[in-house]
Design a protein around this motif. Structure first.
Motif, PDB file in Angstrom:
ATOM      1  N   GLY A 129      11.800  -1.071   9.694  1.00  0.00           N
ATOM      2  CA  GLY A 129      12.433   0.282   9.871  1.00  0.00           C
ATOM      3  C   GLY A 129      11.365   1.247  10.557  1.00  0.00           C
ATOM      4  O   GLY A 129      10.657   1.058  11.332  1.00  0.00           O
ATOM      5  N   TYR A 130      11.340   2.363   9.736  1.00  0.00           N
ATOM      6  CA  TYR A 130      10.484   3.418  10.572  1.00  0.00           C
ATOM      7  C   TYR A 130       9.185   3.390   9.860  1.00  0.00           C
ATOM      8  O   TYR A 130       8.253   2.923  10.368  1.00  0.00           O
ATOM      9  CB  TYR A 130      11.097   5.020  10.331  1.00  0.00           C
ATOM     10  N   TYR A 131       9.193   3.649   8.713  1.00  0.00           N
ATOM     11  CA  TYR A 131       8.360   3.283   7.601  1.00  0.00           C
ATOM     12  C   TYR A 131       8.720   3.720   6.323  1.00  0.00           C
ATOM     13  O   TYR A 131       9.602   4.662   6.123  1.00  0.00           O
ATOM     14  CB  TYR A 131       6.600   3.674   7.863  1.00  0.00           C
ATOM     15  N   ASP A 132       8.048   3.075   5.174  1.00  0.00           N
ATOM     16  CA  ASP A 132       8.217   3.694   3.771  1.00  0.00           C
ATOM     17  C   ASP A 132       7.201   4.636   3.499  1.00  0.00           C
ATOM     18  O   ASP A 132       6.025   4.399   3.527  1.00  0.00           O
ATOM     19  CB  ASP A 132       8.307   2.447   2.606  1.00  0.00           C
ATOM     20  N   GLN A 133       7.484   5.969   3.025  1.00  0.00           N
ATOM     21  CA  GLN A 133       6.826   7.107   2.789  1.00  0.00           C
ATOM     22  C   GLN A 133       6.468   6.982   1.271  1.00  0.00           C
ATOM     23  O   GLN A 133       7.099   7.016   0.568  1.00  0.00           O
ATOM     24  CB  GLN A 133       7.212   8.220   2.989  1.00  0.00           C
ATOM     25  N   VAL A 134       5.267   6.570   0.769  1.00  0.00           N
ATOM     26  CA  VAL A 134       4.804   6.310  -0.524  1.00  0.00           C
ATOM     27  C   VAL A 134       3.405   7.237  -0.632  1.00  0.00           C
ATOM     28  O   VAL A 134       2.987   7.909   0.173  1.00  0.00           O
ATOM     29  CB  VAL A 134       4.660   5.016  -0.897  1.00  0.00           C
ATOM     30  N   ARG A 135       2.951   6.948  -2.003  1.00  0.00           N
ATOM     31  CA  ARG A 135       1.624   7.629  -2.263  1.00  0.00           C
ATOM     32  C   ARG A 135       0.567   6.716  -2.616  1.00  0.00           C
ATOM     33  O   ARG A 135       0.749   5.825  -3.340  1.00  0.00           O
ATOM     34  CB  ARG A 135       1.732   8.806  -3.096  1.00  0.00           C
TER      35      ARG A 135
END
Length: 551
Positions: free
Chosen positions: A71-77
Motif C-alpha cells: 500500500g502507501y504505508y500503515d501509520q502507527v506509533r
C-alpha cells in the motif's frame, strides 16, 4: 469468480448511449474502499469517486492502476507515541487473477507484469485493473517495483511510472478494449503516450487520443528527470531519444513530465476553476502545449454521505440534521478514546483538521500562536474540541515532525486529539462527526482539495482559506466561514500571521458564538452548505463533464 476475462473485453453492464465512447483512465492510486489500500490521499480519493460515479452513470470506461503490495504505508506509533511508518503486505481475496501476463523492458531487463481485476459489483466501480510485478519469474529488483506507492528511490519511482504507463497500455492491448481516449490522471502514466506513438506513428494521432489532468499548481512541483536516465531505464518504450526530443521540444537534458504531457495531449484540465487559471498562467509561456480548461473535482455522494443526514437535508429539517450530527459523533469519539484515551462530549463543538500532512496545508497554523491557542481550548464559555489526522509522506521528516509536535502538544489539552490511520474509513468517521472542517492551505497552493466537500455533505461547515474548490463554493457567512486572502506579496511569516489571526477571529467571534448562542442560525448555515455542495460538487457532475469537455 470467473477467472477468464472475455477478449475483446467489454464493460459488463449496460452502457448509457451518451457515454458510449470507450475510455481508459490511468491513475497511480485509486481509493475505492477501506479494504483496498492502493491510495495515499486526495488524488486517490478523487480517482475512487470518479470510478464510482462513472459506474453509476453507465460510462464505457475502465481504470488502470497498480496493486501496491505494501500500500502507501500503515501509520502507527512507536513506544514513545511518536509516529512510525510500517510497511506490511496486503492480501485481497476479492481481486480476480486475469491470468494476463506480459513483459516490459525496465532498466534494460525484462520484467514480468500480471493484471488483477476488480469486478464492478464488488465496490460499485467501473472495471478496474491492477498491475503487479511481484510474481514468479521476476528477481528481487523486479518485484520491488510494485511494493510501495511513491517510492523515494528515483530509479524505482521511474520504473513505477513505466509499470503504470507502458504496462497499462500493454494491458489495454491484451484486453482488446480499443479505447478512443487515454486519460492520464497526473503525468505518472506518460510512458503510455510513447507506447501509443509506436503504434500510431505520429504525434498528431497520439494527440487525438490523449487527454491529461494536472493536479500540481506550481511548475517546480512537477516531476523532472534527466532525459538520458529515462532513456537508459526504458521510459520511452523503444522510441529513439532524438525522436523523444523532437516530440517534447526538449533542447537540454531536463525532461519535465507534465510539460511533455501537455505537448502530447489534445486537451488538458486543472481540477478547479482557480487551478485552471493558475495552470494557464504557469504553462502559457511554453510553446506547443494543448488548451487547458478545468473540471472541478468532486466526490461521490452515495459512498460518502450518511443516509439519515441526507434524508434530513432533503426534508429541509435543520433540527434533524443537528440531532443526527450528535449521533454520528459517537463512533468517532470511540476511536478518539481508543487511540488517545480522551472522552469527547457530543454536545461540544467539534473541529477537525484532516487530510494529507504537507507543509503548504499548514496543519499547525493555529498552534503557532501558543498563547491564543491555549486560551481557545481552555475557555469554558464556548467549549471546543479539535481533532487532527493525516498521513505525511513517509520520508518527509519535516511533516512527520509537525505531526509529532501536535501529538505531544495534545497532552496538555483533554479536548485536543491527534489520530493515526487516516484512510478512507477514519476519513468517513471524521467527516460524519465534525461540526466544523478546518482547511488552511497557503492560497493558490491547493489545486482543489476535496476533503471539505464530503465533510459538507455530512453537515460540517467549512472554515477555510479561500483556495481550490472553496473559491467556487463559498458564500462567507451564508454557507461557510472564509479567511480573507492575504496580500500575495507579503513575506511568508507575515502571510501566516495574517491567516492565523483572522482564523482565530472567525472562531472566537463568529463560529463559536453562533453554534452555542444562535443554534437556529447555525442549522440554517449547515442546511445551505449541504444544499450548495450537493448542487455542484457531486462526482456524477464531474464524470459527466469529463465526457462532455475532455473526451
Amino acid at each position: 469468480m470467473n477467472n477468464q476475462l472475455p477478449v475483446p473485453f467489454r464493460v459488463p453492464y449496460e452502457v448509457t448511449p451518451r457515454f458510449n465512447k470507450p475510455v481508459v483512465y490511468f491513475s497511480m492510486e485509486i481509493g475505492v474502499d477501506q479494504a483496498l489500500k492502493t491510495y495515499s490521499g486526495g488524488l486517490g480519493y478523487l480517482a475512487g469517486s470518479h470510478m464510482k460515479s462513472a459506474y453509476e452513470l453507465g460510462q464505457n470506461l475502465i481504470g488502470v492502476s497498480v496493486l501496491w503490495k505494501y500500500g502507501y504505508y500503515d501509520q502507527v506509533r512507536k513506544t514513545d507515541n511518536a509516529m512510525d511508518v510500517q510497511f506490511r503486505e496486503k492480501v485481497y481475496s476479492f481481486l480476480q487473477d486475469t491470468q494476463i501476463e506480459f513483459t516490459i523492458e525496465i532498466m534494460q531487463r525484462p520484467v514480468r507484469v500480471r493484471a488483477y481485476y476488480l469486478e464492478p459489483t464488488v465496490f460499485q466501480t467501473v472495471p478496474l485493473f491492477f498491475l503487479t510485478t511481484d510474481i514468479d519469474g521476476n528477481d528481487g529488483a523486479g518485484r520491488l517495483i510494485s511494493y510501495r506507492l511513491y517510492d523515494n528511490d528515483v530509479r524505482l519511482k521511474i520504473a513505477q511510472c513505466m509499470l503504470l504507463g507502458l504496462g497499462g497500455a500493454k494491458l489495454v492491448d491484451a484486453l482488446g478494449f480499443e479505447p478512443e481516449v487515454y486519460h492520464l490522471n497526473e503525468a505518472h502514466a506518460l510512458p503510455a503516450a510513447f507506447h501509443l506513438y509506436k503504434q500510431e506513428g505520429s504525434v498528431e494521432k497520439v494527440r487525438e487520443r490523449l487527454v491529461f489532468t494536472t493536479h500540481t499548481p506550481e511548475e517546480a512541483g512537477n516531476e523532472k528527470h534527466d532525459i538520458n536516465l529515462l532513456n537508459e531505464l526504458g521510459f520511452f518504450g523503444g522510441v529513439p531519444l532524438e525522436t523523444v526530443r523532437q516530440i517534447g521540444d526538449i533542447q537540454d537534458n531536463v525532461f519535465n513530465h507534465s510539460l511533455v504531457a501537455l505537448r502530447m495531449s489534445r486537451q488538458a484540465n486543472g481540477v478547479s476553476k482557480l487551478h485552471g487559471e493558475v495552470s494557464r498562467q504557469m504553462w502559457g509561456r511554453f510553446e506547443g502545449i494543448c488548451p487547458i480548461t478545468h473540471v472541478t473535482n468532486a466526490q461521490n455522494q452515495r459512498y460518502w454521505t450518511d443516509p439519515a443526514i441526507e434524508a434530513a437535508r432533503l426534508a429541509g429539517d435543520g433540527e434533524a440534521i443537528a440531532t443526527r450530527k450528535k449521533e454520528l459523533k459517537a463512533p468517532l469519539f470511540r476511536v478518539v478514546a481508543d487511540q488517545v484515551g480522551k472522552l469527547f462530549d457530543p454536545n461540544v463543538l467539534t473541529l477537525v483538521w484532516a487530510r494529507r500532512f504537507a507543509t503548504y496545508k499548514r496543519p499547525d497554523l493555529l498552534t503557532e500562536d501558543a498563547e491564543r491557542f491555549a486560551r481557545l481550548l481552555n475557555q469554558s464559555k464556548y467549549p471546543v474540541q479539535i481533532i487532527w489526522a493525516g498521513k505525511p509522506y513517509p520520508m518527509d521528516g519535516g511533516a512527520i515532525e509537525v505531526f509529532n509536535r501536535l501529538y505531544y502538544l495534545s497532552h496538555l489539552h483533554p479536548n485536543m486529539a491527534v489520530l493515526t490511520g487516516y484512510e478512507l474509513g477514519l476519513s468517513k468517521l471524521l467527516k460524519d462527526g465534525a461540526d466544523g472542517w478546518l482547511n488552511t492551505p497557503i492560497v493558490t497552493r491547493e489545486a482543489s482539495g476535496t476533503s471539505g466537500m464530503t465533510a459538507a455533505m455530512n453537515g460540517a461547515l467549512n472554515i477555510s482559506t479561500n483556495d481550490g474548490w472553496v473559491v467556487e463554493f463559498a458564500k462567507p457567512g451564508e454557507n461557510s466561514f472564509i479567511v480573507p486572502t492575504a496580500d500575495p506579496m507579503l513575506p511568508y511569516y507575515a502571510r501566516d500571521t495574517h491567516d492565523r489571526d483572522l482564523l482565530f477571529e472567525l472562531l472566537e467571534n463568529e463560529v463559536l458564538p453562533m453554534y452555542y448562542d444562535r443554534p437556529a442560525d447555525w442549522q440554517a448555515l449547515v442546511l445551505r452548505s449541504m444544499n450548495d455542495v450537493n448542487d455542484y460538487f457531486g462526482a456524477n457532475r464531474m464524470a459527466e463533464e469529463y465526457y462532455e469537455r475532455m473526451y
